[in-house]
Write a protein that holds these residues in place. Structure first.
Motif, mmCIF file in Angstrom:
data_model
loop_
_atom_site.group_PDB
_atom_site.id
_atom_site.type_symbol
_atom_site.label_atom_id
_atom_site.label_comp_id
_atom_site.label_asym_id
_atom_site.label_seq_id
_atom_site.Cartn_x
_atom_site.Cartn_y
_atom_site.Cartn_z
ATOM 1 N N ILE A 94 0.845 -1.192 0.000
ATOM 2 C CA ILE A 94 0.000 0.000 0.000
ATOM 3 C C ILE A 94 0.878 1.239 0.000
ATOM 4 C CG2 ILE A 94 -1.810 1.262 1.222
ATOM 5 C CD1 ILE A 94 -2.660 -1.413 2.467
ATOM 6 N N ARG A 95 0.690 2.096 -1.007
ATOM 7 C CA ARG A 95 1.436 3.345 -1.089
ATOM 8 C C ARG A 95 0.622 4.477 -0.460
ATOM 9 N NH1 ARG A 95 1.185 2.161 -6.552
ATOM 10 N NH2 ARG A 95 0.200 4.212 -6.830
ATOM 11 N N PRO A 96 1.270 5.451 0.142
ATOM 12 C CA PRO A 96 0.532 6.559 0.762
ATOM 13 C C PRO A 96 -0.227 7.408 -0.249
ATOM 14 C CG PRO A 96 2.903 6.954 0.843
ATOM 15 C CD PRO A 96 2.719 5.549 0.405
ATOM 16 N N ASP A 97 0.166 7.361 -1.543
ATOM 17 C CA ASP A 97 -0.541 8.163 -2.544
ATOM 18 C C ASP A 97 -1.728 7.418 -3.171
ATOM 19 O OD1 ASP A 97 1.138 6.331 -3.875
ATOM 20 O OD2 ASP A 97 1.240 7.615 -5.653
ATOM 21 N N GLN A 98 -1.974 6.180 -2.742
ATOM 22 C CA GLN A 98 -3.139 5.462 -3.228
ATOM 23 C C GLN A 98 -4.375 5.866 -2.431
ATOM 24 O OE1 GLN A 98 -1.422 1.363 -3.026
ATOM 25 N NE2 GLN A 98 -2.137 1.202 -5.153
ATOM 26 N N TRP A 99 -5.535 5.465 -2.958
ATOM 27 C CA TRP A 99 -6.805 5.813 -2.348
ATOM 28 C C TRP A 99 -7.589 4.532 -2.064
ATOM 29 C CZ3 TRP A 99 -8.689 11.154 -2.377
ATOM 30 C CH2 TRP A 99 -7.790 12.056 -2.960
ATOM 31 N N ILE A 100 -8.319 4.504 -0.954
ATOM 32 C CA ILE A 100 -9.235 3.402 -0.707
ATOM 33 C C ILE A 100 -10.628 3.848 -1.140
ATOM 34 C CG2 ILE A 100 -9.593 4.025 1.729
ATOM 35 C CD1 ILE A 100 -9.958 0.943 2.199
ATOM 36 N N TYR A 101 -11.213 3.057 -1.981
ATOM 37 C CA TYR A 101 -12.528 3.355 -2.558
ATOM 38 C C TYR A 101 -13.580 2.500 -1.882
ATOM 39 C CZ TYR A 101 -16.386 2.788 -5.935
ATOM 40 O OH TYR A 101 -17.616 2.708 -6.536
ATOM 41 N N MET A 102 -14.719 3.108 -1.543
ATOM 42 C CA MET A 102 -15.837 2.372 -0.971
ATOM 43 C C MET A 102 -17.130 2.789 -1.661
ATOM 44 S SD MET A 102 -15.244 2.063 3.125
ATOM 45 C CE MET A 102 -13.769 1.297 3.795
ATOM 46 N N LYS A 103 -17.929 1.793 -1.960
ATOM 47 C CA LYS A 103 -19.265 2.024 -2.504
ATOM 48 C C LYS A 103 -20.245 1.332 -1.573
ATOM 49 C CE LYS A 103 -22.036 1.487 -6.710
ATOM 50 N NZ LYS A 103 -22.044 0.955 -8.096
ATOM 51 N N GLU A 104 -21.068 2.132 -0.903
ATOM 52 C CA GLU A 104 -21.955 1.605 0.116
ATOM 53 C C GLU A 104 -23.410 1.924 -0.218
ATOM 54 O OE1 GLU A 104 -20.040 2.110 4.289
ATOM 55 O OE2 GLU A 104 -19.330 3.789 3.077
ATOM 56 N N TRP B 41 -13.745 8.150 -1.631
ATOM 57 C CA TRP B 41 -12.331 7.818 -1.770
ATOM 58 C C TRP B 41 -11.577 8.555 -0.661
ATOM 59 C CZ3 TRP B 41 -15.721 8.780 -5.581
ATOM 60 C CH2 TRP B 41 -15.780 7.918 -6.681
ATOM 61 N N THR B 42 -10.612 7.910 -0.048
ATOM 62 C CA THR B 42 -9.748 8.574 0.924
ATOM 63 C C THR B 42 -8.310 8.169 0.644
ATOM 64 O OG1 THR B 42 -11.498 8.396 2.589
ATOM 65 C CG2 THR B 42 -9.327 9.062 3.349
ATOM 66 N N ARG B 43 -7.442 9.176 0.543
ATOM 67 C CA ARG B 43 -6.038 8.872 0.262
ATOM 68 C C ARG B 43 -5.414 8.214 1.483
ATOM 69 N NH1 ARG B 43 -2.528 13.610 -2.309
ATOM 70 N NH2 ARG B 43 -1.929 13.994 -0.124
ATOM 71 N N MET B 44 -4.542 7.237 1.239
ATOM 72 C CA MET B 44 -4.021 6.425 2.332
ATOM 73 C C MET B 44 -3.083 7.180 3.270
ATOM 74 S SD MET B 44 -5.580 3.631 2.343
ATOM 75 C CE MET B 44 -4.626 3.014 3.723
ATOM 76 N N ASP B 45 -2.615 8.366 2.870
ATOM 77 C CA ASP B 45 -1.852 9.179 3.821
ATOM 78 C C ASP B 45 -2.781 9.928 4.773
ATOM 79 O OD1 ASP B 45 -2.912 11.193 2.246
ATOM 80 O OD2 ASP B 45 -0.980 11.901 1.484
#
Length: 291
Positions: free
Chosen positions: A94-104, A117-121
């Motif tokens: 996991i890189r700090p510049d990646q994003w975690i995406y959620m669809k709820e 989306w939230t950036r991993m940093d």
């Protein structure tokens, strides 16, 4: 009935399910080079379900004219299988510049899904507004911040008993299924169940050994049982890991019946049902990107 019996002639009448499972695991470990390489969660899950499907077929064979009875699923067995699948999962770097995406899914008819989306940093967040516009802003710094969540996950114990004891000391991370009227002595169990459920929502960033410990810890919580074919929303059915507190309420952690991925949660209290389906969770390289 005779024709039905002949259709199952290839299934042993006294199938040893655990022996078949052990044989399958040994074969997969050998194919993976002695277990040095993790297998993707879906691949092991499909293989295991194939083995259990064969076992289920064995139970369905007519014996002396009477249909065999399929034994009920137990929380210990289901959650141990989920843990074994999790342990063999791949974990991306996991890189700090990646994003975690959620669809709820949402309970509001005019807003059926919520994409974020939230950036991993932990610094930036984005949502897709009605109409498709993407709005990027500073991320909230609260406990749901994925940067904090990733650090928390890495610090969690790998041992399920220690994990459960630790989680029982944390502040609740999910809405209670029974507060303020939980049966005396169940408050810590309710907190632990909801907190593990909340962490499982972050599937792609959970280290395999932590996910395995979470599944096993769920199986150690009193009053937890398994319910099949639970409505997970949007036409999906799942395995319900149910914390059943009787008249005080029931909480469901809903898992995919094949690979045990998290599908969402549901609570039932006083005849009213609340649910939050999770339709997708993934690591992506930029805000607005979907898997």
């Amino acid at each position: 009935m005779e024709l039905l019996t002949r259709l199952r002639d290839e299934v042993p009448r006294d199938l040893d399910v655990r022996a078949e499972e052990a044989r399958l695991r040994s074969a997969m470990t050998a194919a993976a080079g002695g277990g040095a390489r993790r297998l993707p969660r879906w691949r092991l899950g499909v293989a295991l379900v194939g083995a259990f499907g064969l076992a289920a077929a064995g139970f369905a064979v007519l014996r002396d004219g009477e249909p065999a009875v399929k034994p009920p699923l137990t929380a210990a067995a289901v959650l141990e299988d989920a843990a074994l699948v999790a342990e063999k999962s791949d974990m991306p770097d996991i890189r700090p510049d990646q994003w975690i995406y959620m669809k709820e899914g949402q309970p509001v008819p005019e807003l059926p899904v919520y994409e974020s989306w939230t950036r991993m940093d932990g610094k930036l967040a984005a949502i897709r507004k009605p109409g498709g516009e993407l709005k990027i802003s500073e991320a909230e710094k609260g406990p749901a911040n994925p940067g904090k969540t990733q650090a928390e996950l890495e610090r969690l114990p790998d041992d399920p008993d220690r994990l459960l004891a630790h989680i029982r000391t944390l502040a609740p991370r999910a809405g209670s299924i029974c507060q303020p009227n939980c049966p005396p002595g169940t408050e810590d169990d309710v907190n632990a169940f909801g907190t593990i459920q909340w962490y499982l929502k972050f599937g792609p960033i959970i280290p395999p050994e932590k996910a395995a410990a979470m599944f096993r810890a769920l199986g150690r919580i009193p009053n937890v049982r398994i319910e099949e074919n639970v409505d997970a929303g949007f036409g999906r059915k799942g395995l319900g890991v149910v914390l059943d507190l009787g008249e005080a309420g029931k909480g469901y952690t809903i898992l995919d019946p094949v690979d045990y991925d998290y599908l969402g949660w549901k609570a039932v209290r006083d005849g009213t049902e609340f649910a939050m389906p999770v339709l997708a969770t993934a690591l992506v390289d930029e805000a607005g990107q979907v898997p």
